[in-house]
Design an enzyme around this catalytic site. Sequence first.
Site, PDB file in Angstrom:
ATOM      1  N   SER A 145       0.549  -0.592  -0.344  1.00  0.00           N
ATOM      2  CA  SER A 145      -0.263   0.214   0.171  1.00  0.00           C
ATOM      3  C   SER A 145       0.954   1.342   0.118  1.00  0.00           C
ATOM      4  CB  SER A 145      -1.114   0.080   1.230  1.00  0.00           C
ATOM      5  OG  SER A 145      -1.190   1.413   1.498  1.00  0.00           O
ATOM      6  N   TYR A 169      -0.740  -0.259  10.978  1.00  0.00           N
ATOM      7  CA  TYR A 169      -1.268  -1.114   9.386  1.00  0.00           C
ATOM      8  C   TYR A 169      -0.289  -0.805   8.154  1.00  0.00           C
ATOM      9  CZ  TYR A 169      -2.979  -1.411   4.815  1.00  0.00           C
ATOM     10  OH  TYR A 169      -2.860  -1.989   3.082  1.00  0.00           O
ATOM     11  N   LYS A 173       2.629  -3.334   6.693  1.00  0.00           N
ATOM     12  CA  LYS A 173       3.025  -3.309   5.136  1.00  0.00           C
ATOM     13  C   LYS A 173       4.552  -3.647   4.736  1.00  0.00           C
ATOM     14  CE  LYS A 173      -1.225  -4.973   3.469  1.00  0.00           C
ATOM     15  NZ  LYS A 173      -1.244  -5.629   2.592  1.00  0.00           N
TER      16      LYS A 173
HETATM   17  C1  WQD Z   1      -9.522   9.008   1.352  1.00  0.00           C
HETATM   18  C2  WQD Z   1      -9.922  10.340   1.782  1.00  0.00           C
HETATM   19  C3  WQD Z   1     -10.042  10.941   4.145  1.00  0.00           C
HETATM   20  C4  WQD Z   1     -14.424   9.191   4.867  1.00  0.00           C
HETATM   21  C5  WQD Z   1      -7.488   3.795   2.655  1.00  0.00           C
HETATM   22  C6  WQD Z   1      -5.887   2.999   4.006  1.00  0.00           C
HETATM   23  C7  WQD Z   1      -5.082   2.841   2.452  1.00  0.00           C
HETATM   24  C8  WQD Z   1      -5.546   2.257   1.946  1.00  0.00           C
HETATM   25  C9  WQD Z   1      -7.370   2.277   0.715  1.00  0.00           C
HETATM   26  C10 WQD Z   1      -5.098  -0.959   2.312  1.00  0.00           C
HETATM   27  C11 WQD Z   1      -9.197  11.001   2.964  1.00  0.00           C
HETATM   28  C12 WQD Z   1     -11.357  11.240   3.832  1.00  0.00           C
HETATM   29  C13 WQD Z   1     -12.777   9.699   3.598  1.00  0.00           C
HETATM   30  C14 WQD Z   1     -15.354   9.506   4.819  1.00  0.00           C
HETATM   31  C15 WQD Z   1     -13.199  11.809   4.556  1.00  0.00           C
HETATM   32  N1  WQD Z   1      -6.333   0.621   2.313  1.00  0.00           N
HETATM   33  N2  WQD Z   1     -12.856  10.956   3.930  1.00  0.00           N
HETATM   34  N3  WQD Z   1     -14.614  11.491   4.747  1.00  0.00           N
HETATM   35  O1  WQD Z   1      -7.024   7.140   3.803  1.00  0.00           O
HETATM   36  O2  WQD Z   1      -6.349   7.430   1.192  1.00  0.00           O
HETATM   37  O3  WQD Z   1      -6.494   5.050   2.152  1.00  0.00           O
HETATM   38  O4  WQD Z   1      -8.075   3.117   2.124  1.00  0.00           O
HETATM   39  O5  WQD Z   1      -4.881  -0.461   1.933  1.00  0.00           O
HETATM   40  O6  WQD Z   1      -4.261   2.170   3.045  1.00  0.00           O
HETATM   41  O7  WQD Z   1      -5.331   3.896   4.549  1.00  0.00           O
HETATM   42  O8  WQD Z   1      -8.682   6.017   1.983  1.00  0.00           O
HETATM   43  O9  WQD Z   1     -11.473   6.504   1.403  1.00  0.00           O
HETATM   44  O10 WQD Z   1     -10.389   5.593   3.735  1.00  0.00           O
HETATM   45  O11 WQD Z   1     -10.040   8.390   2.265  1.00  0.00           O
HETATM   46  O12 WQD Z   1     -13.174  13.326   3.936  1.00  0.00           O
HETATM   47  O13 WQD Z   1     -16.141  10.313   5.775  1.00  0.00           O
HETATM   48  O14 WQD Z   1     -11.439  10.676   1.618  1.00  0.00           O
HETATM   49  O15 WQD Z   1      -9.775  11.752   5.353  1.00  0.00           O
HETATM   50  O16 WQD Z   1      -8.493  11.854   2.622  1.00  0.00           O
HETATM   51  P1  WQD Z   1      -6.711   6.195   2.751  1.00  0.00           P
HETATM   52  P2  WQD Z   1     -10.030   6.699   2.437  1.00  0.00           P
END
Ligand code: WQD
Length: 380
Positions: A145, A169, A173
């Site tokens: 990741s 996490y 990885k």
């Molecule tokens: C995306 C953006 C949130 C929800 C994660 C893991 C990563 C991988 C993919 C495993 C961020 C914002 C989100 C909400 C928001 N997982 N957000 N309101 O965090 O980039 O990646 O998932 O491999 O390791 O970290 O993805 O979709 O959670 O968030 O504002 O209700 O959307 O802050 O900036 P992220 P995400």
Amino acid sequence: SSYKGQTLKRVLVTGGLGYIGSHVVVSLLLTGRYLPIVIDNCHNAYPEALKRCAEIARDEMGPDAPQPELHQIDLRNPEDIEAVFAKYDSQEGGIWAVVHLAALKAVGESGEIPLTYYKVNVGGSISLLESMEKHNVKNFVFSSSATVYGTPKIIPIPESSPVQPESSYGRTKGMVEAIMHDACLAEVTRLGEGALRAVSVRYFNPAGAHPSGKLGEEPMGRPGNLLPLLAQMASGRVKSDLKVFGNDYPTPDGTCVRDYLHVMDLAEGHVLALDALDKSKSEPGIFAPVDPKKDGYFRAFNLGKGKGMSVLNMIDAMHKASGFDYKYEIVGRRLGDVPELTADPTLAEKELGFVAKRNLEEMCTDLWRFQTANPNGYRS
Ligand code: WQD
């Protein structure tokens, strides 16, 4: 087993019932060269996902499409992993490769239950690598990741960027990548040719669903990731308000920027990694480590589009795809978030022939099609 007269290579796909795993299974089936053998503990996935994979394969390949197999086991039980490998030992060709996606993956949760994350993500990977060694399985693709980069200095991020994760996490990885490197190096020292070859694919943000509308993201409970949450809000399945976690980041509109890529592009990237491992045996130029005595046959590649999009951009894109008028509230930053993660995908393009060709509109329309065709996901 075979398809159109060609013997299929068995590929063990751990976590193959999951969002990315099931799209990898479909992509493997559609090549007509690989037979996916799925192991999954169904902690965050449904066996129905595999039925959908088989259905898509039949739709596209005809009634003699290869049929994926499923073993419901947990990577915390090494004897169960062993039993799966042993089962295929006796069948011609055994297991040719492992694509390892099974893991716990919620950044926030990993800080609350780190020991479980290390047990599953690191312990499980070690047990898997031990069985591979015992059963002479020499090809490994690991689901890593972008989160291993922590807060990168250079954006877009090259693979040479240091591995400096900032969450439990992310550390799991990074550790598995180090373990793979060392296992590959030990084998090249001991065996030379025929040594373990491993590719770590560092995902950015997968989004979307298979265009058939039959396969998608179906986590247990309320989605944590942005895109599935937006889809379930637009369909009324999730009623709560949309919270945007901070708009005071150093980014164009203040919200976090991520490199969203279509899950089918990501899945096809795994097939390209397996093909590269296969070709590397006969074409030494491919996948050749700079110095096998130093690095063994271990390589890491970014799988991303190389295009950053903000939270507000994604809300707008899902509004266009679904017609839903999102009301959102800006709240405080989420623990563990970094301002921007955008890939430099040029190494994967050059060495694997990887191109994330599907665009933002396809991601959102494909996601919306799955959501509307499956209002309750995989539950009937
Ligand atoms: C995306 C953006 C949130 C929800 C994660 C893991 C990563 C991988 C993919 C495993 C961020 C914002 C989100 C909400 C928001 N997982 N957000 N309101 O965090 O980039 O990646 O998932 O491999 O390791 O970290 O993805 O979709 O959670 O968030 O504002 O209700 O959307 O802050 O900036 P992220 P995400």
